[in-house]
Design a protein around this motif. Structure first.
Motif, PDB file in Angstrom:
ATOM      1  N   GLU A 598       0.838  -1.183   0.000  1.00 51.79           N
ATOM      2  CA  GLU A 598       0.000   0.000   0.000  1.00 51.79           C
ATOM      3  C   GLU A 598       0.879   1.240   0.000  1.00 51.79           C
ATOM      4  N   GLN A 601       1.748   5.778   4.464  1.00 53.36           N
ATOM      5  CA  GLN A 601       0.855   6.786   5.027  1.00 53.36           C
ATOM      6  C   GLN A 601       1.515   8.151   5.011  1.00 53.36           C
ATOM      7  N   LEU A 602       0.711   9.174   5.201  1.00 55.46           N
ATOM      8  CA  LEU A 602       1.179  10.559   5.291  1.00 55.46           C
ATOM      9  C   LEU A 602       1.743  11.080   3.989  1.00 55.46           C
ATOM     10  N   ALA A 604      -0.324  11.669   1.310  1.00 55.92           N
ATOM     11  CA  ALA A 604      -1.410  12.214   0.489  1.00 55.92           C
ATOM     12  C   ALA A 604      -1.097  13.621   0.026  1.00 55.92           C
ATOM     13  N   ASN A 605      -0.216  14.312   0.736  1.00 53.82           N
ATOM     14  CA  ASN A 605       0.096  15.681   0.354  1.00 53.82           C
ATOM     15  C   ASN A 605       1.316  15.797  -0.546  1.00 53.82           C
ATOM     16  N   HIS A 607       2.692  15.368  -4.224  1.00 51.03           N
ATOM     17  CA  HIS A 607       2.057  15.324  -5.539  1.00 51.03           C
ATOM     18  C   HIS A 607       3.046  14.879  -6.607  1.00 51.03           C
ATOM     19  N   ASP A 734      -0.907  17.102 -10.629  1.00 47.36           N
ATOM     20  CA  ASP A 734      -1.559  17.314  -9.332  1.00 47.36           C
ATOM     21  C   ASP A 734      -1.864  16.008  -8.609  1.00 47.36           C
ATOM     22  N   ALA A 735      -1.695  14.888  -9.282  1.00 50.47           N
ATOM     23  CA  ALA A 735      -2.079  13.616  -8.672  1.00 50.47           C
ATOM     24  C   ALA A 735      -1.262  13.364  -7.410  1.00 50.47           C
ATOM     25  N   SER A 736      -1.915  12.816  -6.405  1.00 48.89           N
ATOM     26  CA  SER A 736      -1.212  12.561  -5.144  1.00 48.89           C
ATOM     27  C   SER A 736      -0.416  11.271  -5.235  1.00 48.89           C
ATOM     28  N   PRO A 738      -0.347   8.619  -3.210  1.00 44.25           N
ATOM     29  CA  PRO A 738      -1.114   7.369  -3.062  1.00 44.25           C
ATOM     30  C   PRO A 738      -1.868   6.993  -4.330  1.00 44.25           C
ATOM     31  N   ARG A 739      -2.384   8.004  -5.032  1.00 48.73           N
ATOM     32  CA  ARG A 739      -3.113   7.745  -6.260  1.00 48.73           C
ATOM     33  C   ARG A 739      -2.174   7.161  -7.325  1.00 48.73           C
ATOM     34  N   ILE A 740      -1.001   7.750  -7.458  1.00 51.57           N
ATOM     35  CA  ILE A 740      -0.017   7.242  -8.414  1.00 51.57           C
ATOM     36  C   ILE A 740       0.393   5.828  -8.033  1.00 51.57           C
ATOM     37  N   ARG A 742      -1.221   3.567  -6.268  1.00 50.85           N
ATOM     38  CA  ARG A 742      -2.243   2.547  -6.509  1.00 50.85           C
ATOM     39  C   ARG A 742      -2.296   2.158  -7.972  1.00 50.85           C
ATOM     40  N   VAL A 780       4.260   5.029  11.721  1.00 49.21           N
ATOM     41  CA  VAL A 780       3.463   6.179  11.321  1.00 49.21           C
ATOM     42  C   VAL A 780       4.289   7.317  10.734  1.00 49.21           C
TER      43      VAL A 780
END
Lengths: 789, 789
Positions: A598, A601-602, A604-605, A607, A734-736, A738-740, A742, A780
């Motif tokens: 996955e 974490q952390l 998401a900001n 890009h 602009d994609a984050s 996590p999106r990339i 996944r 974390v």
């Protein structure tokens, strides 16, 4: 930014790291500037033998190794994404009218899986039988001197005999691994994990590796080392799969012309998943566990028909092995040996609900012991990488370990007189030692049996079969030996030593509980041996769902599912406080850019524009041959994928409009077949290239320096549009992260092009750019790794 | 084009279909033009009770139903993709500094899974115990009259008594389902499959559905119908998961304010996966099978930590059920009831390698019988949809089936005198009937026991326990009854009837084989009963890897893995020649746009521009409130997602440049909270909307007609940029269908925007556009479905 505060910036002496400097798989930006000295050449040869990437190393690079905060850009990725270009579409159209071809390919896939299952099982049976024979011969030789002449002759003779046999056997294994194929060392599971994750590890699925692995593990096991043959089986299955599916062997220069359709990274990796599953299945008699192992390590997306085929290979493998071993044990069709290791029947050994807290306490112990094991082994591995990199050192160390193992076992047997009367059932290698007639030494049987037999003994022998002293000594000795042994230049599984160590302290724990709570009716220490084994295994490997299922299948009792699962989860949680699983440690020590399941974490900001590499080397839709050669020959940055763009002269923009993606391998084949026109910038190239031309060169594409292109030809141009992937996946800047991430993992990408609002290529994201971000120690935080060239 | 020639174009009377007319989930293009007549209103009420989508149906639409070549645009998709907008990023930044919050959410996820496991198991135990009690009471009542007074009184009295009890019980179940919650009918597995696939089925995870399901299955089973309670358990587990994870119930107007974080389609679906797995686990004692079921049906991408939690819920569920049932059976902690159904011990019943061809022959029979079953049930279902749509008809049919079931059973018992002496072990419901004292009627025990007990009998009773006549009659009667029963307005599992039918003919087959080959030492027909059960189940359901694992776990013997798997695969292959699995047939009859696991073959030459919907309704980055209201209120085309574009006045292009995606639900909340400025086209809207505002409205968002927006407000404008998903996935119009499909399924999309080379929005792809393409009958063709409005 919160993130940057959390990021540990690691600054290192003279070396300039450049965090975001790798396009394609291999570093884009600046290369590492190192001072070369005379020793480089000498070092080259030596160092390439101890690391997975096999490239020459400078002394500086050697110094860098052994940190876990580095990614090597030497590892390339698999091309799992299908190249959808005009050739492919044309071919698909032809296939569409020939449904018989679709059927034939489907049938061939099942047939290959059948072969994989059968051959993997045959190899497993061969290993098992050979070890049985060699260990039996050793026992016969040594016991003759021990049992009968113990009082008449010195104890020294059997000891020296034993020592000589062990060291001899182990030397054979170590010589093979060191001089023939170093990547066969260890369990092979880390390497297969990386391969299924999408990283090419050189030589990992070669037939030479299989040979070294099989012979090596037979002699290593027979030499009495604290290793198992189960991990190597997984590697063996994977090699079998890779070999068979290609229908040819480059090592043997043999090509049966079958299965040409399967010559791509995509198809090959699918078969290797099946091979790894078949290996797990043969090793543990755990077909479902095998399927889950492959899914867990390799799964991009749940592919239903592939999963069926993997399952089929697993089932065939365990069935074939069962038949072969039943036949070997003179009881054909009893089908009682589904795997190489067997935990025996746990029927009738119930547990009570109130025992679960006790089990969890054991999981905590297992987690702590596992973390200790991993820390010690990590330090040892770093030491080995830094100082023991010469071939003769590997050999000497292996021989040293073999001698120490034999000596310690002998000392333990000699000093602990734990005599038990011979039971009705056979004890396979009963050693009388200093015991009375009709008795045998429990210590000796523990040390002298094959590890698999010892496990079964610890699980099922009656409560008083072993004294506390025997178990304690065995636990300590085996813990230390197995820790030292893993990482030697020997094919060596880790499952069995862990299970054995855990079973020893688990049984000890069971005896302790029975002493403290004599009324609790928890009479059977064998149950605790099982839980201890799971706890220890969970603490060391931190493996996961597949491990749980493997243990359940090997135990053969579904009611133990919940306790086993709880124990594995808690052991993992406790261990994760201190360090990572041993396989992951070894993968990170090799600086492999492996992607976790996955996104960290952390992130998401973060890009795309912060993750990607830029500037990107792009090619025009109609490109000059000379420029292509220049780009491909560039030594500093060996890129593997190039966005194809429209020339960017219209709007004065600095970027070109994204049209497609082309791979280095494709360009090489285009150049090799001279599919270009001699008139500059004409797109009328009526090339005759077909998909087959690309398949036939797989996986060894020509090097750019071997292509002979005249100066005149360099002036001509080539139309890349028919060859490029017309609509590869791309993301906005602009994609984050996590999106990339996944997208990257889910569809198995190698290159992901980043475009701006006008669909112009602004950057490219590769595996290493994503692997760089990693959850730090305590689960974390976030840390960034550095990419070496 | 080869493709078009293969496509069966279905032209239908007055109805105008439009193949590519659905943007978002719900039809874009032209709506279906139908003539309304006076009966529409009356039909509305009736029809909404028999279909999953609950929307009113016109008589024409009723006529359309019952074809398998239609997709309903009434079904909406789940939003599995996370909306990454400014609000989300802001929130993530805050979370980043509060690691305790991450931990708390993680812990809550595990805790919810624990609750799901425990409560699912409690429901399973409740169902089991209630059926036991009710069936016991029925037996006590009837057997009093049969055994003792058989010669003194007429046989009519016990028969009528039996009939009355059965019809009464079944009526209770049918009334509940028909009038309280029709979606509780059937096994629930097709509905859960659709939900996990990403389709919203209205009411499917409501607490009212759970209530109806549980009470219905108890009375249906006690009423002697040919149904099982295992399928309903899977549905129950899913409802439990959906309810608990939200921490509130809309039916009961109750909100415990916990778990607000989990109020999104994404989180909810993850928990429902766990619930379904817990249901499988409780039903069959198959925790690994449960995990695989959830993965197989729902898996987008292998999510490691989610899989762990699903596994945990499964384990807890089987463990809790085990404890509860052990306690009920007065043997606490024996832990011998891991599931509701238990196949008993197959230890010691070995098979021989040369039996495998026999098993495969049985698989062929199973495939043929399954195909027959499915065809008959399909025709019956179409008949029901077309003609039996009134409520009272459902009720009467259920009562009729109950009477016929009771009558046939009674006739069989009456006519076949298959007397056996009472064995040492208890026979739970021994009926003496016309047998001598100390004997019981084998026929009666087969018909009168609960199906679960009958299965165990067929698997394990000694070879001569049943006569050929008994088995043959039982097989035929049960085959017909189970086929008639599935599809009634009754909660009814399909597993157990299939296993029972298969076990009957399997045992028959075993007896036959023993007669033909008396020397082959294949003495045990119980083994053949197991294989027959698997073959029949495989032939009817065509389920897959999870089914294999479920059967292996229920059998509890890993050596039967290979034959079970081979039988399931062959039964599936044979059955697939004729039709599809029964669950799939029922899903297609409901016109649900379900996506298969893999892109259909032969679609590589279909490109995005041929698949997508166009023209697309787009919104500008700063949009007029009045226009938003117009778009949302549009009755003809209820879209759920809108690409946000830059106004397209610059280049004179007809398309706007793609900037982001916004959902209907988001727009509604924006309007509800009036997050717009009153000055036209100013982007200075200092809105105070937070993610929580969106979460709290989930899943019942306000309707556009209920929002009260003044005329003045309609003049103002709203800046959509903070709310829109900034970088959703998009593809080029050149992308092939398989490529789009893989992306869509792998990351769980609802809308995929298609852009041209200049990044301008030219179309949108939704679930239905992909579900339209389906592999036709024989596995290699391609057909296109039609989308109704």
């Amino acid at each position: 930014m919160a993130l940057n505060e959390k990021t540990h910036l690691l600054e290192s002496g003279r070396t300039t790291y450049n965090g975001s400097s790798s396009q394609s798989d291999v570093g884009y930006g600046n290369s590492l500037q190192v001072e070369h000295n005379e020793n480089v050449a000498a070092n080259d040869v030596r160092m390439r033998r101890t690391t997975w990437d096999r490239s020459p190393k400078s002394p500086e690079e050697v110094q860098q190794m052994g940190t876990m905060k580095l990614l090597s850009s030497k590892f390339e990725s698999l091309d799992y994404d299908i190249v959808e270009n005009s050739l492919y579409f044309k071919e698909q159209k032809q296939v569409g009218s020939k449904t018989s071809m679709i059927r034939r390919i489907q049938t061939a896939r099942w047939f290959v899986m059948l072969l994989i299952g059968v051959i993997t099982a045959c190899i497993a049976a061969f290993i098992d039988v050979m070890i049985d024979k060699l260990a039996g011969a050793k026992y016969a030789l040594v016991s003759k001197y021990i049992d009968h002449d113990l009082e008449s002759t010195s104890i020294l003779i059997p000891f020296l005999l034993w020592l000589a046999v062990d060291v001899g056997f182990v030397s054979i294994a170590a010589i093979l691994v060191t001089f023939v194929e170093p990547v066969a060392a260890g369990s092979g599971i880390p390497q297969i994990k990386c391969y299924l994750n999408g990283v090419k590890i050189p030589h990992v699925v070669r037939i030479k590796t299989l040979f070294t692995k099989v012979i090596g593990v037979i002699f290593g096991m027979s030499g009495g080392l604290a290793i198992g043959k189960e991990g190597p089986m997984i590697h063996s299955g994977a090699v079998v799969a890779a070999g068979i599916s290609q229908g040819r062997s480059t090592s043997f220069k043999f090509d049966c012309k079958l299965f040409q359709y399967f010559r791509s990274d995509h198809e090959k990796r699918d078969f290797v998943s099946g091979g790894a599953a078949a290996g797990v299945s043969a090793a543990f008699g755990a077909p479902v566990g095998g399927v889950l192992f492959s899914l867990e390590e390799g799964a991009s997306f749940w592919n239903q028909s592939l999963t069926w085929r993997i399952f089929f290979a697993s089932m065939v493998s365990t069935f074939t092995l069962n038949v072969l071993l039943s036949y070997y044990h003179n009881d054909p069709w009893s089908l009682s040996s589904p795997g190489l290791v067997n935990f025996g029947q746990f029927e009738g050994k119930d547990y009570y609900g109130y025992e679960i807290p006790i089990f969890i306490a054991m999981a905590v112990i297992g987690g702590l012991l596992g973390a200790l094991f991993n820390t010690v082994n990590y330090r040892l591995s770093v030491f080995r990488i830094k100082y023991l990199y010469k071939r003769w050192m590997h050999l000497v160390e292996a021989m040293l370990v073999a001698s120490v193992t034999a000596t310690l076992a002998f000392l333990a047997i000699y000093n602990i007189q734990d005599c038990r009367s011979l039971p009705q059932e056979e004890v396979k290698y009963p050693l009388q030692m200093f015991c009375a007639d009709g008795e045998y030494s429990a210590t000796a049987s523990l040390f002298f049996s094959t590890p698999e037999a010892s496990i079964k003994n610890l699980f099922h022998d009656p409560p008083d079969a072993y004294s506390v002293k025997t178990l304690l000594v065995f636990f300590i000795v085996y813990f230390l030996l197995s820790c030292w042994t893993y990482g030697l230049n020997i094919p060596s599984g880790l499952f069995i030593p862990c299970i054995l160590t855990g079973a020893a302290w688990g049984r000890l724990f069971g005896i302790l509980i029975n002493t403290v709570l004599p009324d609790a009716q928890l009479s059977d220490p064998g149950k605790y041996a099982l839980i201890g084994a799971a706890a220890h295994l969970g603490g060391v490997l931190r493996m996961t769902i597949s491990l749980t299922v493997i243990l359940i299948e090997a135990t053969g009792n579904i009611t133990y599912g919940l306790p086993l699962m709880l124990v594995l989860v808690f052991a993992k949680w406790i261990g994760d406080i201190f360090n990572e699983g041993l396989y992951d440690i070894h993968i990170q020590l090799q600086s492999v850019p492996i992607l976790p399941w996955e996104p960290p974490q952390l992130t998401a900001n973060i890009h795309a524009r912060e993750v990607m590499n830029q500037p990107v080397v792009t090619l025009n839709t109609i490109e000059n041959v000379g420029r292509i050669i220049d780009v491909l020959s560039c030594k500093e940055s060996k890129h593997n994928g190039f966005p194809v763009v429209d020339p960017h002269d219209q709007n004065g923009s600095t970027f070109g409009t994204f049209r497609g993606l082309i791979l280095r391998d494709q360009l090489l084949i285009i150049l090799k077949h001279k599919a270009y026109s001699t008139f500059p910038l004409s797109d009328a190239s009526d090339h005759k290239l077909r998909t087959k031309d690309f398949q036939n060169s797989y996986p060894r594409f020509p090097d750019i320096s071997t292509l002979n292109i005249t100066h005149l030809e360099q002036q001509s141009s080539v139309d890349l549009r028919p060859f490029m992937n017309q609509a590869p996946y791309s993301v906005s800047e602009d994609a984050s992260l996590p999106r990339i991430f996944r997208l990257f993992r889910a569809v198995g990408l190698r290159h992901l092009v980043v475009v701006n609002d006008c669909n112009e290529v602004v950057g490219i994201v590769t595996r290493k750019d994503l692997a760089r971000f990693r959850v730090s120690g305590h689960g974390v935080g976030l840390e960034q790794l550095f990419i070496s060239t």
